[in-house]
Design a protein around this motif. Structure first.
Motif, mmCIF file in Angstrom:
data_model
loop_
_atom_site.group_PDB
_atom_site.id
_atom_site.type_symbol
_atom_site.label_atom_id
_atom_site.label_comp_id
_atom_site.label_asym_id
_atom_site.label_seq_id
_atom_site.Cartn_x
_atom_site.Cartn_y
_atom_site.Cartn_z
ATOM 1 N N TRP A 26 37.023 29.405 55.441
ATOM 2 C CA TRP A 26 37.150 27.808 55.763
ATOM 3 C C TRP A 26 36.407 27.140 54.648
ATOM 4 C CZ3 TRP A 26 39.368 24.145 58.112
ATOM 5 C CH2 TRP A 26 38.665 22.748 58.352
ATOM 6 N N ASP A 27 37.058 26.045 54.051
ATOM 7 C CA ASP A 27 36.384 25.377 52.911
ATOM 8 C C ASP A 27 36.291 23.746 53.363
ATOM 9 O OD1 ASP A 27 36.168 23.700 50.777
ATOM 10 O OD2 ASP A 27 37.609 25.045 49.467
ATOM 11 N N PRO A 28 35.130 23.529 53.638
ATOM 12 C CA PRO A 28 34.724 22.021 54.047
ATOM 13 C C PRO A 28 35.301 21.116 53.183
ATOM 14 C CG PRO A 28 32.758 23.560 53.952
ATOM 15 C CD PRO A 28 33.754 24.368 53.171
ATOM 16 N N GLU A 29 35.568 21.356 51.802
ATOM 17 C CA GLU A 29 36.178 20.329 50.997
ATOM 18 C C GLU A 29 37.515 19.864 51.324
ATOM 19 O OE1 GLU A 29 35.169 21.043 47.014
ATOM 20 O OE2 GLU A 29 32.974 20.973 47.420
ATOM 21 N N THR A 30 38.415 20.898 51.270
ATOM 22 C CA THR A 30 39.622 21.077 51.582
ATOM 23 C C THR A 30 40.055 20.893 52.878
ATOM 24 O OG1 THR A 30 40.232 23.203 51.418
ATOM 25 C CG2 THR A 30 40.486 22.119 49.406
ATOM 26 N N ARG A 31 39.134 21.287 53.782
ATOM 27 C CA ARG A 31 39.136 21.301 55.331
ATOM 28 C C ARG A 31 40.535 22.144 55.683
ATOM 29 N NH1 ARG A 31 35.887 18.514 58.165
ATOM 30 N NH2 ARG A 31 37.043 18.418 60.003
ATOM 31 N N LYS A 32 40.546 23.351 55.068
ATOM 32 C CA LYS A 32 41.414 24.323 55.239
ATOM 33 C C LYS A 32 40.919 25.805 55.159
ATOM 34 C CE LYS A 32 45.427 21.640 53.176
ATOM 35 N NZ LYS A 32 46.606 21.666 52.193
ATOM 36 N N PHE A 33 41.694 26.692 55.664
ATOM 37 C CA PHE A 33 41.317 28.172 55.650
ATOM 38 C C PHE A 33 41.928 28.596 54.187
ATOM 39 C CE2 PHE A 33 40.275 27.484 60.056
ATOM 40 C CZ PHE A 33 39.041 28.385 60.232
ATOM 41 N N GLU A 34 41.281 28.711 53.093
ATOM 42 C CA GLU A 34 41.682 29.056 51.966
ATOM 43 C C GLU A 34 41.681 30.457 51.836
ATOM 44 O OE1 GLU A 34 43.296 26.807 50.112
ATOM 45 O OE2 GLU A 34 42.255 24.943 50.573
ATOM 46 N N THR A 35 42.650 31.113 51.030
ATOM 47 C CA THR A 35 42.339 32.611 50.531
ATOM 48 C C THR A 35 41.457 32.801 49.525
ATOM 49 O OG1 THR A 35 44.902 32.848 50.685
ATOM 50 C CG2 THR A 35 43.680 34.481 49.473
ATOM 51 N N ASN A 36 40.297 33.711 50.011
ATOM 52 C CA ASN A 36 39.076 33.995 49.235
ATOM 53 C C ASN A 36 39.016 35.134 48.475
ATOM 54 O OD1 ASN A 36 36.210 33.562 48.717
ATOM 55 N ND2 ASN A 36 35.966 35.482 49.828
ATOM 56 N N ALA A 37 39.950 36.260 49.458
ATOM 57 C CA ALA A 37 40.025 37.655 48.569
ATOM 58 C C ALA A 37 41.122 38.292 49.269
ATOM 59 C CB ALA A 37 38.738 38.290 48.716
ATOM 60 N N ARG A 38 41.625 39.259 48.472
ATOM 61 C CA ARG A 38 42.931 40.209 48.728
ATOM 62 C C ARG A 38 42.468 41.532 48.198
ATOM 63 N NH1 ARG A 38 46.173 35.930 46.614
ATOM 64 N NH2 ARG A 38 47.333 34.940 48.266
ATOM 65 N N GLN A 39 42.570 42.478 49.154
ATOM 66 C CA GLN A 39 42.372 43.934 48.525
ATOM 67 C C GLN A 39 43.651 44.596 49.064
ATOM 68 O OE1 GLN A 39 38.199 45.514 49.228
ATOM 69 N NE2 GLN A 39 37.981 43.781 50.336
ATOM 70 N N ALA A 40 43.753 45.504 48.132
ATOM 71 C CA ALA A 40 45.198 46.466 48.370
ATOM 72 C C ALA A 40 44.649 47.853 48.620
ATOM 73 C CB ALA A 40 46.020 46.283 47.200
ATOM 74 N N PHE A 41 45.533 48.368 49.271
ATOM 75 C CA PHE A 41 45.387 50.082 49.630
ATOM 76 C C PHE A 41 46.789 50.708 49.367
ATOM 77 C CE2 PHE A 41 41.817 47.917 51.429
ATOM 78 C CZ PHE A 41 40.684 48.449 51.161
ATOM 79 N N GLU A 42 46.759 51.804 49.022
ATOM 80 C CA GLU A 42 47.854 52.905 48.946
ATOM 81 C C GLU A 42 47.895 54.143 49.725
ATOM 82 O OE1 GLU A 42 48.116 53.654 44.776
ATOM 83 O OE2 GLU A 42 48.946 51.312 44.388
#
Length: 288
Positions: free
Chosen positions: A244-260
């Motif tokens: 949650w980003d209080p400035e944009t008032r949206k749930f923004e992508t913060n991180a992505r992790q990949a696995f194989e």
């Protein structure tokens, strides 16, 4: 890839109401194949809290897999706690404490780890372990196998929490031959993603351990409200944290992790091929 929307620790009775509509809108935009809610739908397991939680679930995409958490067992109502336990959860949310969903190469099983005899800790019983084996072990290797629990099977590095779900190691050892791909959980209000081979030596198979923060509660424990978007195929898995980003008032992508997928289960890509990304705060270990 199949898409799972992983929410946890809603805590109706202590929610930030400003987050509900943005979360609904984001869930509809993601259009997941399955919504997973890993427990603590309420703060004190009161009827009006379950009514509000039920209305919120009905506003999210379907199908859904929902499991209870320790807060969904009454705390101060001693008679209800020990004699009716999850009675209100069964009435308002679902009577199925081992929900199962399968579709197009993926199987997801919910496991109830909430117990009346403990205030916050959870446990997996031997009969539940046998039930998981009966449901999941017979599925072919081509099927992606996911478990959903409230209490975690691993802890973030450096966490001051000491207790995993009861029988965590025994369950992982017993399920080693089943090829469980992923366990989704919550409880700590802390986001964490890893795999069992990193710290738990429990056999030859590496299971992804994905923990969600609190999606809507005011009890953030040092982290902003968040949830996970899991995308998984037979050979690759991605865990995206939305914060949650209080400035944009949206749930923004913060991180992505990949696995194989490797010969022994899930591992992080070799250095130089990692797709891990971060925006702002870390999605790794932090204390509650």
């Amino acid at each position: 890839m199949r898409t799972l929307l992983h929410l946890s620790d809603l805590h109706f009775g202590r929610v930030d109401a400003d987050l509900l509509d943005p979360l609904r809108d984001t869930a509809q935009e993601i259009a997941p194949d399955l919504v997973v809610v890993s427990g603590d739908l309420t703060q004190r397991a009161k009827c009006h809290e379950f009514v509000a939680a039920r209305a919120f679930l009905d506003s999210l995409p379907f199908p859904q897999i929902v499991v209870p958490g320790n807060h969904d067992v009454p705390l101060y109502d001693v008679l209800a706690r020990f004699f009716r336990g999850l009675g209100r959860y069964r009435k308002y949310i679902t009577a199925d404490l081992a929900p199962f969903w399968t579709g197009d190469g993926i199987a997801v099983l919910g496991v109830n780890t909430a117990r009346a005899l403990t205030i916050k800790d959870g446990r997996v019983s031997w009969s539940q372990i046998e039930g998981i084996k009966a449901r999941m072990c017979g599925l072919g290797d081509e099927v992606i196998k996911v478990l959903v629990t409230h209490h975690p099977f691993d802890l973030p590095e450096g966490s001051h929490h000491k207790k995993l779900v009861g029988r965590a190691r025994e369950a992982l050892v017993a399920l080693d031959g089943c090829g469980i791909d992923m366990i989704l959980s919550g409880h700590l209000h802390v986001t964490h993603t890893g795999h069992s081979a990193e710290r738990l030596n429990v056999g030859g198979h590496s299971t992804l351990i994905v923990q969600a923060g609190t999606a809507t509660s005011t009890r953030g424990r040092g982290e902003m409200n968040s949830f996970n978007v899991v995308r998984i195929s037979r050979q690759r898995a991605e865990v995206e944290q939305r914060v949650w980003d209080p400035e944009t008032r949206k749930f923004e992508t913060n991180a992505r992790q990949a696995f194989e997928r490797s010969a022994h289960g899930w591992v992080r890509p070799h250095r130089g091929h990692s797709t891990q990304e971060r925006r702002g705060t870390s999605s790794g270990a932090s204390s509650r």
